[in-house]
Design a protein around this motif. Sequence first.
Motif, PDB file in Angstrom:
ATOM      1  N   ALA A  97     107.797  34.746 103.463  1.00 29.30           N
ATOM      2  CA  ALA A  97     107.311  35.891 104.237  1.00 29.30           C
ATOM      3  C   ALA A  97     106.580  35.440 105.489  1.00 29.30           C
ATOM      4  N   GLU A  98     105.756  34.388 105.359  1.00 30.73           N
ATOM      5  CA  GLU A  98     105.016  33.888 106.524  1.00 30.73           C
ATOM      6  C   GLU A  98     105.947  33.329 107.584  1.00 30.73           C
ATOM      7  N   ARG A  99     106.966  32.559 107.163  1.00 25.25           N
ATOM      8  CA  ARG A  99     107.910  31.994 108.131  1.00 25.25           C
ATOM      9  C   ARG A  99     108.760  33.082 108.773  1.00 25.25           C
ATOM     10  N   ALA A 100     109.079  34.127 108.015  1.00 25.17           N
ATOM     11  CA  ALA A 100     109.847  35.236 108.587  1.00 25.17           C
ATOM     12  C   ALA A 100     109.050  35.922 109.693  1.00 25.17           C
ATOM     13  N   LEU A 101     107.769  36.161 109.457  1.00 27.61           N
ATOM     14  CA  LEU A 101     106.923  36.767 110.480  1.00 27.61           C
ATOM     15  C   LEU A 101     106.773  35.842 111.682  1.00 27.61           C
ATOM     16  N   HIS A 102     106.657  34.532 111.417  1.00 24.30           N
ATOM     17  CA  HIS A 102     106.547  33.573 112.512  1.00 24.30           C
ATOM     18  C   HIS A 102     107.817  33.557 113.363  1.00 24.30           C
ATOM     19  N   THR A 103     108.969  33.577 112.702  1.00 22.35           N
ATOM     20  CA  THR A 103     110.242  33.593 113.432  1.00 22.35           C
ATOM     21  C   THR A 103     110.378  34.860 114.260  1.00 22.35           C
ATOM     22  N   LEU A 104     109.977  35.989 113.697  1.00 23.06           N
ATOM     23  CA  LEU A 104     110.024  37.241 114.440  1.00 23.06           C
ATOM     24  C   LEU A 104     109.107  37.190 115.659  1.00 23.06           C
ATOM     25  N   GLY A 105     107.931  36.588 115.497  1.00 19.72           N
ATOM     26  CA  GLY A 105     107.024  36.438 116.630  1.00 19.72           C
ATOM     27  C   GLY A 105     107.606  35.564 117.722  1.00 19.72           C
ATOM     28  N   MET A 106     108.265  34.473 117.355  1.00 19.35           N
ATOM     29  CA  MET A 106     108.910  33.609 118.347  1.00 19.35           C
ATOM     30  C   MET A 106     110.053  34.336 119.057  1.00 19.35           C
ATOM     31  N   PHE A 107     110.750  35.205 118.315  1.00 14.89           N
ATOM     32  CA  PHE A 107     111.817  35.994 118.939  1.00 14.89           C
ATOM     33  C   PHE A 107     111.246  36.926 120.003  1.00 14.89           C
ATOM     34  N   PHE A 108     110.130  37.579 119.691  1.00 13.07           N
ATOM     35  CA  PHE A 108     109.483  38.438 120.681  1.00 13.07           C
ATOM     36  C   PHE A 108     109.010  37.629 121.879  1.00 13.07           C
ATOM     37  N   GLU A 126      96.334  43.250 109.407  1.00 14.13           N
ATOM     38  CA  GLU A 126      96.300  44.260 108.349  1.00 14.13           C
ATOM     39  C   GLU A 126      96.673  43.651 107.002  1.00 14.13           C
ATOM     40  N   LEU A 127      97.643  42.742 107.011  1.00 15.85           N
ATOM     41  CA  LEU A 127      98.012  42.070 105.770  1.00 15.85           C
ATOM     42  C   LEU A 127      96.867  41.201 105.259  1.00 15.85           C
ATOM     43  N   MET A 128      96.144  40.593 106.195  1.00 16.48           N
ATOM     44  CA  MET A 128      94.977  39.802 105.784  1.00 16.48           C
ATOM     45  C   MET A 128      93.904  40.698 105.165  1.00 16.48           C
ATOM     46  N   LEU A 129      93.679  41.877 105.763  1.00 14.25           N
ATOM     47  CA  LEU A 129      92.718  42.818 105.200  1.00 14.25           C
ATOM     48  C   LEU A 129      93.172  43.283 103.817  1.00 14.25           C
ATOM     49  N   LEU A 130      94.467  43.525 103.692  1.00  5.34           N
ATOM     50  CA  LEU A 130      95.007  43.937 102.402  1.00  5.34           C
ATOM     51  C   LEU A 130      94.806  42.840 101.354  1.00  5.34           C
ATOM     52  N   GLY A 131      95.008  41.603 101.755  1.00  2.00           N
ATOM     53  CA  GLY A 131      94.784  40.490 100.845  1.00  2.00           C
ATOM     54  C   GLY A 131      93.331  40.383 100.420  1.00  2.00           C
ATOM     55  N   PHE A 132      92.435  40.659 101.363  1.00  2.00           N
ATOM     56  CA  PHE A 132      91.009  40.613 101.024  1.00  2.00           C
ATOM     57  C   PHE A 132      90.651  41.723 100.040  1.00  2.00           C
ATOM     58  N   ILE A 133      91.202  42.933 100.255  1.00  3.10           N
ATOM     59  CA  ILE A 133      90.963  44.038  99.326  1.00  3.10           C
ATOM     60  C   ILE A 133      91.477  43.680  97.942  1.00  3.10           C
ATOM     61  N   SER A 134      92.668  43.069  97.908  1.00  3.72           N
ATOM     62  CA  SER A 134      93.249  42.657  96.630  1.00  3.72           C
ATOM     63  C   SER A 134      92.361  41.636  95.934  1.00  3.72           C
ATOM     64  N   LEU A 135      91.886  40.664  96.692  1.00  5.10           N
ATOM     65  CA  LEU A 135      91.002  39.649  96.119  1.00  5.10           C
ATOM     66  C   LEU A 135      89.708  40.264  95.615  1.00  5.10           C
TER      67      LEU A 135
END
Length: 477
Positions: free
Chosen positions: A31-42, A60-69
């Motif tokens: 998932a992280e590499r997919a987001l990174h690749t999408l960012g490089m495409f932009f 937002e995903l980081m905030l979601l991870g913090f809520i989960s933790l």
Amino acid sequence: MSGREGRSFEYTPTWVVALVCFVIVFISVVAERALHTLGMFFKRKHQEPLFEALQKLKEELMLLGFISLLLTVTQGLISSICMPRHLSEIMLPCNFPTATHARRRLLAQEAPNSGHCSQGYVPFLSLEALHQLHIFIFVLAVVYVVCCAATMVLGTIKIREWRHWERSIRNESSRRHHHRVHVPRMHLKEFMERSGNYWRKFHVVSWLVAFFKQFYGSVTKSDYTALRSGFIREHCPSNPEYDFYKYMLRTLEHDFKKIIGISWYLWLFVVIFLLINMAGWHAYFWMSFLPLGMLLIVGAKLEHIITELAKEAAAERGGDAEIGATGAVRVRPSDELFWFHSPNLVLYLLHFILFQNSFEIAFFLWLWTTYGFTSCIMEGLSFVIPRLVIGVIVQVLCSYSTLPLYALVSQMGSNFKQTVFDEYTQELIRIWAKRPSESTSTNRLTTETTNPICLTQQLMVDTTSSEIQLPCSTRYT
């Protein structure tokens, strides 16, 4: 150690622990590499606003991870809190058939986890309920991001159909060698017809026409041509061939990164909904009409703004006779046309509408996967089907009507936005502004609002004098 609680980590096979960790880490890395690749495409496509929106998504995903933790770490503490039993039997999402049955069922559910509570007390929130709440928050965030992205993509596809309008207007202007913005008489007359006949002068009739206009041909070429001319005359009189279409897309992409996040007031709305979602209130059903109603009102308002601009232009030009003689129209952008004189308010309303519709879809998916269609919260097919239909209508209408309308009409405010510069020009101005100047006359960038400007396409940079020279009437020093 009871069979219900299962084995602890001390007695779990190491291959099970290693396998689960491997799968979780593998999915996370992909998932992280997919987001990174999408960012490089932009980045390669020079889509800086979309890249920034992607960065906002990561936050937002980081905030979601913090809520989960946080939920995971505090679940033991929360479940250890006890409260009187009678408080746990009020404001329930579902009613039990009888009081006796309710008592037996509650006791059966609470028995395994209420050993630490004294008689007459029950856990504040069970581990099972806390786990289900955890899943709901995750589903809500994911569905909201997906719905926002789908709306932006579908809306942009619709807006890109206007590209040939921009090209034809600029080609016509170049062919006729116009030194000012020119609107063809055919488009001018069609735009003036928005002002309507005698009955259109009544506000109720005007609003009704605007309401139904958003469902068919919400934006025509005549509307685009007239509003484009109004923007350029107001903000870029020295550059009649300014690419208004690209500016509009840049602005839309810039605004998109503002709505991709879940603001605090949206989380507050979730809390309020969870509070009032009580048995017999049908809050889930009635709440589904909120995004549809707000979307229709916003669409009608945007259409009404175009109508008001047409009325003002028709009144100024004195009718069709003068149109034929001059072939010109003066559309005057103004903040006074918008609610509370704030064009940005429309963006916040769209933000709330998209979140509310996403919330409806996420809540349905969560209930379906957790409890199934037989859950009392679903309230039967007679309540489920209308909610699903409304969700689809809101998504389609927002993508193909309201969002394109917003992209065009939001430019009719009194001020232009920073995206009037392309990315390259913005970077040049940032570099220029950071350079030390030799005199006080060149150490700041000033704008005279009485002489609006357009900067993007005729910008020249003099690297020897550290000055930006603009071929417009406004002076930039």
